[in-house]
Design a protein around this motif. Structure first.
Motif, short mmCIF file in Angstrom:
data_model
loop_
_atom_site.label_atom_id
_atom_site.label_comp_id
_atom_site.label_asym_id
_atom_site.label_seq_id
_atom_site.Cartn_x
_atom_site.Cartn_y
_atom_site.Cartn_z
N ASN A 1 0.81 -1.23 0.00
CA ASN A 1 0.00 0.00 0.00
C ASN A 1 0.83 1.27 0.00
O ASN A 1 0.52 2.23 0.71
N LEU B 1 -0.10 6.03 -0.81
CA LEU B 1 -1.51 6.35 -0.55
C LEU B 1 -1.62 7.32 0.63
O LEU B 1 -0.81 7.26 1.55
N ARG C 1 -6.00 7.96 5.09
CA ARG C 1 -7.30 7.29 5.23
C ARG C 1 -7.43 6.09 4.29
O ARG C 1 -7.86 5.02 4.69
N GLN C 2 -7.00 6.27 3.01
CA GLN C 2 -7.06 5.14 2.08
C GLN C 2 -6.10 4.04 2.52
O GLN C 2 -6.40 2.85 2.44
N TRP C 3 -4.93 4.48 3.00
CA TRP C 3 -3.92 3.54 3.46
C TRP C 3 -4.47 2.72 4.63
O TRP C 3 -4.37 1.49 4.67
N ASP D 1 -7.67 2.13 5.42
CA ASP D 1 -8.74 1.22 4.98
C ASP D 1 -8.14 -0.08 4.45
O ASP D 1 -8.61 -1.18 4.75
N ARG D 2 -7.07 0.04 3.67
CA ARG D 2 -6.45 -1.17 3.10
C ARG D 2 -5.74 -1.98 4.18
O ARG D 2 -5.75 -3.21 4.15
N SER E 1 4.11 1.99 7.62
CA SER E 1 4.18 3.38 7.17
C SER E 1 5.60 3.94 7.19
O SER E 1 5.99 4.68 6.29
#
Ligand SMILES: [Zn+2]
Length: 418
Positions: free
Chosen positions: A68, A71, A74-76, A78-79, A296
């Motif tokens: 991931n 990104l 928030r998108q990160w 969710d995944r 991250s």
């Protein structure tokens, strides 16, 4: 008793005696004051530094690194949450073992973890010989049934933790104000206070978190909202604390909150970088460093975190003295220890012997410049040749026992993600 013989401590050669889990005596080399050791380690050409205290991580996420990329948060998230649904106890156990292997290799001896299946993370860290501050994570997504379930599970784990006789500690975690209901934040805070636990929470990691919080809570920022609930205090560990107003800083200072800077994660997810270090310190907050999870920040290397923190701070402040090296070292060590109420993070008589031995016999340390500058700005963590945690070697000459088995176990559980 172990003797680290002729080791450099802040520029002078010393004999450092370790008895049990504590630093017993530090004497100018070659004095021994009549003490004899069961094991003498010749540390000529080496220096000693305190073990790092990584104040915010999600250890087992080392198994999600590199997934991931590129990104926004928030998108990160969710995944990541979709992948986390596939994890089980074994995944966390082997993931935490792998994380501990990496932490040991980069000189970390204590870590403040916020992740799932806490008893398995604890077991992994204790087996590796370093000190985990693990937590029960409250993340109810505003669902009362889930909240009730988590309350029950949390109490169960707390009761079990009373029987722990090892280096592990249990903290309370509230994921964030955007994932946890007001009722559960209040409950977790009361439970933590009643039982003398630390409260670990993500605070103002992104600007969006602030905007959403102000909308949902009558104009209050996450810090103001937590203050309105009576949550803030010196037992709180506020991860990120990145998007702060003057009023937020005043509150965090007044309540002596422990604010954890996680620059590699913030910069990489483009969450921001204008961490207000000096204002927080002057207000009275205790500033610490963390790596965040390796999904991250991609690694758990505190030396790298120190360098990036310094570079960003100097750059955005337009001030090369924005975060001096000795304060950076404190943020990576003793400030974290203070936040957790541990007598570690310092090389002094009586402190817990959590130490890294740094090999000076390489190009990084040839110049007569500052040892800390060479360590933080030039060297990489592979100059850390040996690590001692609670008075015991957990790495000797770059060898951590059990590495092959850990890599095998980690490979096996990774099949769950496919
Ligand atoms: Zn985090």
């Amino acid at each position: 008793m172990i003797l680290l013989q002729n080791i450099q401590l802040e520029g002078r050669p010393v004999n450092l005696f370790i008895q049990g889990e504590r630093i017993h005596r530090i004497l100018p080399f070659p004095e021994t004051d009549g003490l004899s050791a069961d094991e003498t380690v010749d540390c000529t050409g080496k220096a000693v530094i305190p073990g790092f205290v990584n104040m915010h991580t999600h250890a087992a996420m080392v198994l999600l690194r590199g997934i991931n990329e590129d990104l926004p948060l928030r998108q990160w998230l969710d995944r990541i949450w979709a992948l986390e649904a596939k994890m089980d106890k074994q995944f966390i156990y082997w993931g935490t073992k792998l994380a501990c292997l990496e932490m040991i290799r980069s000189g970390t001896t204590t870590f403040n973890d916020q992740y799932w299946f806490a008893p398995y993370a604890r077991r992994a860290a204790v087996e590796m010989g370093i000190r985990p501050y693990i937590s029960f994570v409250i993340l109810d997504r505003f669902d009362p049934a889930l909240a009730e379930h988590q309350r029950r599970k949390c109490i169960e784990l707390y009761e079990k933790s009373l029987e722990w006789k090892d280096a592990a500690h249990l903290a309370m975690s509230v994921h964030s104000v955007y994932t946890v209901s007001e009722e559960m934040i209040r409950w977790a805070s009361d439970f933590a206070l009643d039982h003398g636990m630390k409260l670990h929470i993500h605070v103002s990691e992104t600007d969006k978190e602030n905007i959403d919080c102000r909308k949902a809570h009558g104009g209050l920022s996450p810090t103001e909202y937590l203050d309105s609930l009576g949550v803030l205090g010196p037992h709180v560990v506020a991860a990120h604390s990145l998007w702060l107003s003057d009023h937020d800083i005043e509150l965090l200072g007044k309540h002596r909150v422990n604010c954890v800077h996680n620059i590699n994660s913030n910069a990489k997810l483009a969450s921001g970088y204008r961490f207000r270090y000096r204002e927080l310190v002057e207000a009275g907050a205790n500033v610490c460093l963390g790596t965040d999870g390796a999904s991250s920040s991609n690694n758990l290397d505190m030396l790298e975190t120190m360098k990036t923190s310094a570079l960003f701070q100097k750059a955005w402040r337009d001030d090369p003295s924005a975060w001096p090296l000795h304060e950076m070292m404190d943020a990576a060590t003793v400030n974290g220890a203070r936040a957790l109420g541990l007598e570690t993070g310092e090389v002094r008589e009586g402190a817990i012997a959590d130490l890294s031995i740094v090999d000076l016999n390489n190009s990084w340390f040839l110049s007569p410049g500052s040892f800390l500058a060479n360590l933080v700005y030039a060297a990489h963590s592979d100059v850390i040749s040996s690590v001692i945690a609670s008075g015991r070697f957990v790495m000797r000459d770059r060898v951590v026992p059990g590495e092959e088995e850990i890599l095998r176990g980690a490979k096996e559980v990774l099949k769950q993600l496919s």
